[in-house]
Design a protein around this motif. Structure first.
Motif, PDB file in Angstrom:
ATOM      1  N   TRP A  51       0.804  -1.220   0.000  1.00  0.00           N
ATOM      2  CA  TRP A  51       0.000   0.000   0.000  1.00  0.00           C
ATOM      3  C   TRP A  51       0.837   1.271   0.000  1.00  0.00           C
ATOM      4  O   TRP A  51       0.290   2.361  -0.163  1.00  0.00           O
ATOM      5  N   GLY A  52       2.144   1.171   0.161  1.00  0.00           N
ATOM      6  CA  GLY A  52       2.990   2.359   0.118  1.00  0.00           C
ATOM      7  C   GLY A  52       3.777   2.496  -1.163  1.00  0.00           C
ATOM      8  O   GLY A  52       4.472   3.495  -1.379  1.00  0.00           O
ATOM      9  N   LEU A  53       3.692   1.498  -2.036  1.00  0.00           N
ATOM     10  CA  LEU A  53       4.449   1.519  -3.282  1.00  0.00           C
ATOM     11  C   LEU A  53       3.975   2.632  -4.214  1.00  0.00           C
ATOM     12  O   LEU A  53       2.842   3.103  -4.091  1.00  0.00           O
ATOM     13  N   GLY A  67       6.066   7.589   7.945  1.00  0.00           N
ATOM     14  CA  GLY A  67       6.566   7.357   6.596  1.00  0.00           C
ATOM     15  C   GLY A  67       6.550   8.557   5.685  1.00  0.00           C
ATOM     16  O   GLY A  67       6.399   8.418   4.468  1.00  0.00           O
ATOM     17  N   ASP A  68       6.757   9.766   6.256  1.00  0.00           N
ATOM     18  CA  ASP A  68       6.685  10.959   5.413  1.00  0.00           C
ATOM     19  C   ASP A  68       8.045  11.559   5.084  1.00  0.00           C
ATOM     20  O   ASP A  68       8.136  12.661   4.557  1.00  0.00           O
ATOM     21  N   VAL A  90      11.236  -4.549   5.722  1.00  0.00           N
ATOM     22  CA  VAL A  90      10.132  -4.149   4.848  1.00  0.00           C
ATOM     23  C   VAL A  90       9.899  -2.652   4.987  1.00  0.00           C
ATOM     24  O   VAL A  90       9.587  -2.154   6.082  1.00  0.00           O
ATOM     25  N   ILE A  91      10.063  -1.928   3.900  1.00  0.00           N
ATOM     26  CA  ILE A  91       9.915  -0.472   3.913  1.00  0.00           C
ATOM     27  C   ILE A  91       8.428  -0.105   3.957  1.00  0.00           C
ATOM     28  O   ILE A  91       7.628  -0.616   3.175  1.00  0.00           O
ATOM     29  N   GLU A  92       8.087   0.801   4.874  1.00  0.00           N
ATOM     30  CA  GLU A  92       6.706   1.280   4.968  1.00  0.00           C
ATOM     31  C   GLU A  92       6.626   2.794   4.797  1.00  0.00           C
ATOM     32  O   GLU A  92       5.755   3.446   5.373  1.00  0.00           O
ATOM     33  N   ASN A  93       7.508   3.356   4.011  1.00  0.00           N
ATOM     34  CA  ASN A  93       7.352   4.749   3.619  1.00  0.00           C
ATOM     35  C   ASN A  93       6.268   4.844   2.554  1.00  0.00           C
ATOM     36  O   ASN A  93       6.051   3.907   1.782  1.00  0.00           O
ATOM     37  N   TYR A  94       5.595   6.008   2.504  1.00  0.00           N
ATOM     38  CA  TYR A  94       4.438   6.160   1.623  1.00  0.00           C
ATOM     39  C   TYR A  94       4.801   7.043   0.428  1.00  0.00           C
ATOM     40  O   TYR A  94       4.551   8.251   0.415  1.00  0.00           O
TER      41      TYR A  94
END
Length: 275
Positions: free
Chosen positions: A12-14, A212-213, A240-244
């Motif tokens: 969902w952040g890709l 994730g900003d 696992v990256i969770e940046n948006y």
């Protein structure tokens, strides 16, 4: 040779917010993506047979792994107020559906988050969380599935939580920003004490005003200190990256709107510690 540290991202952040997630992940050079079951409002899309089969086909087509299934909708339909509430009943049904979906997809980890409407802020919330996690562990254990709790309780409270539940298939899903963002805790201190309780899958994100900003290392979470700790302690598994990248304000940094370039920069920030 099998990688000791694999880099993934949340679907969902890709770039694109999860559209063509597996193909996007492969184009970026990721090893895998965390999937989400979806929302109650949308009928839990991943549980639909055709959608599930599509993701399984994409897994083979693009050589992508799915290290965990995430039940994000419990942050809307929360269980911290008990099972016998409107939202609680939805949450428990979602947990059962999540176990069944993970089983059918061959995913051996389910992550259950306690944030937003499901944020633990009092003892009553803790007790209801124990009940929900115990329920999840009982359903998941016969299927060989681990339950991962991602919450912002301090390390002492998390030790107590796991001890009281007493389930062999329950571990902590660590996140490199949640403690700082939710309760202004020192991320490195929490990591040091939580490390023995953690699973081999964790989230990394960075930020200041919101989750994730910021690019990794550009927020206030001491990303570098946390990566150093993981490196020194021989961490093996999934980061696992969770940046948006698809949301403001982070996407504003994308050169000519190419959100993929931001993702690749964050992948490089991780890779330099473990390659």
């Amino acid at each position: 040779m099998e990688k000791k540290v694999k880099i993934g991202a949340v679907a969902w952040g890709l770039p694109g917010g999860g559209t063509y997630a597996a193909r996007t992940a492969r184009a970026a050079g990721l090893d895998g993506i965390q999937l989400e079951l979806g929302s109650y409002e949308a009928g839990y899309p991943l549980a639909q047979r055709e959608v599930m089969e599509g993701y399984l086909e994409d897994k083979e087509r693009y050589g992508i792994e799915y290290p965990a299934l995430v039940l994000n909708d419990v942050m809307v339909n929360e269980f911290i107020n008990g099972r016998n509430t409107e939202h609680g009943r939805i949450a428990y049904d979602q947990i059962a559906l999540g176990v069944e979906t993970a089983k059918r997809m061959g995913i051996d980890r389910i992550m259950i988050p306690n944030f937003i409407e499901n944020l633990i802020t009092c003892g009553r919330h803790v007790e209801h969380t124990k009940d929900a996690l115990s329920f999840a562990c009982r359903l998941a254990a016969p299927e060989g599935i681990l339950i991962l709790t991602e919450n912002a309780l301090g390390w002492k409270e998390q030790e107590e939580l796991l001890r009281d539940i007493g389930a062999d298939n329950l571990k902590v899903h660590y996140d490199t920003q949640n403690f700082k963002f939710n309760f202004d805790m020192d991320q490195c201190e929490q990591l040091e004490h939580l490390y023995p309780l953690m699973d081999s899958v964790l989230h990394t994100k960075d930020g200041e005003a919101g989750p994730g900003d910021r690019l990794l290392g550009r927020g206030n979470t001491d990303f570098e200190g946390q990566m150093r700790f993981l490196k020194e302690h021989g961490f093996e598994g999934w980061i696992v990256i969770e940046n948006y990248y698809n949301l403001l304000p982070l996407r504003e940094l994308a050169p000519e709107g190419r959100q993929m370039e931001l993702l690749r920069r964050d992948m490089e920030s991780i890779s330099r510690w473990f390659v």
